[in-house]
Design an enzyme around this catalytic site. Sequence first.
Site, PDB file in Angstrom:
ATOM      1  N   LYS A  11       4.644   5.909   1.235  1.00 18.74           N
ATOM      2  CA  LYS A  11       4.948   6.362   2.594  1.00 18.74           C
ATOM      3  C   LYS A  11       5.646   5.259   3.364  1.00 18.74           C
ATOM      4  O   LYS A  11       5.543   4.060   3.049  1.00 18.74           O
ATOM      5  CB  LYS A  11       3.675   6.794   3.334  1.00 18.74           C
ATOM      6  CG  LYS A  11       2.665   5.683   3.646  1.00 18.74           C
ATOM      7  CD  LYS A  11       2.955   4.904   4.928  1.00 18.74           C
ATOM      8  CE  LYS A  11       1.977   3.754   5.126  1.00 18.74           C
ATOM      9  NZ  LYS A  11       2.391   2.836   6.216  1.00 18.74           N
ATOM     10  N   ASP A 137      -5.739   5.674   5.325  1.00 16.78           N
ATOM     11  CA  ASP A 137      -4.471   6.263   4.885  1.00 16.78           C
ATOM     12  C   ASP A 137      -4.627   7.305   3.786  1.00 16.78           C
ATOM     13  O   ASP A 137      -3.685   8.044   3.496  1.00 16.78           O
ATOM     14  CB  ASP A 137      -3.519   5.169   4.375  1.00 16.78           C
ATOM     15  CG  ASP A 137      -2.840   4.400   5.494  1.00 16.78           C
ATOM     16  OD1 ASP A 137      -2.875   4.877   6.649  1.00 16.78           O
ATOM     17  OD2 ASP A 137      -2.280   3.325   5.224  1.00 16.78           O
TER      18      ASP A 137
END
Length: 293
Positions: A11, A137
């Site tokens: 990401k 996350d």
Amino acid sequence: MDSIDVKALAKINIGLDVTGIREDGYHEVRMIMQTVNLFDKLTISKTDDGSISMKTNLRFLPLDDDNLCIKAAKLLINEFDIKQGVEINLEKHIPVAAGMAGGSTDGAAVLFAVNKLFNLGLSRKDLMDRGVKLGADVPYCVMRGTALAEGIGEVLSPLPPMIKCPVLIAKPGISVSTKQVYEALDSRFDTVTHPDIDQLITDIKSKDLHALCSHMGNVLEEVTIPMHPIISDIKQNMLDNGAVGAMMSGSGPTVFGFFEDNKTARKAKEALTASGMVKQLYLTTLFNTVNNR
């Protein structure tokens, strides 16, 4: 099914703001997260002896409970009292300690794989709920795509897909301590410039790449770049070579740049390679479709 192959996608942060510090020491954030087509490959295989083990192509990675892959496997195997074990083979490509959620996405991929291997029947939401026990996350890495992350990063709201464009990802040969970055931010929290996350959401919805790039911001740049000026040099190199926008991802040191076309992006990659400033360099695309790994 005795074995499954999965991809763990990296990401980037299109916007990252820290809005406060909680009493427990965690930071309240507002971030726009975006998955990219840069990934680690994992093969997860059943074992009959009940053991949970791991192999990887990088010698310096831990292969015990300090690795989120092992933690993820144990979480589901213990919860569902599974008598068999798993062997995890991780082929690592995402830069390590680079602000790209490399460890978190590997843990998320193991949750996905163990759920499939043992037919646990957990939904994506179920896996996200369990993922937060591994790290802030991990739920996003289960979900993937474009999303607004709030709280400590675990409160997620899906956003419309980002406009399609080439993205250049560059990591210099340095490591950044996330702990040190946040400690430095805490010491000057009232003086940093906070990005306009709501404006970025508007830009994403309007699919205006130039507007989005003009509003991108990462509050952590103000403390990480003084520690590691090469991050600024890489950003400038991308901009000088045609990037519409460039920014540090997470707490760094990885830098990404958005481009209007592949030809310009390839030339920028060549220029950055020639500069000698980066250790790992990838030209890829944004991942916008939720599908099987």
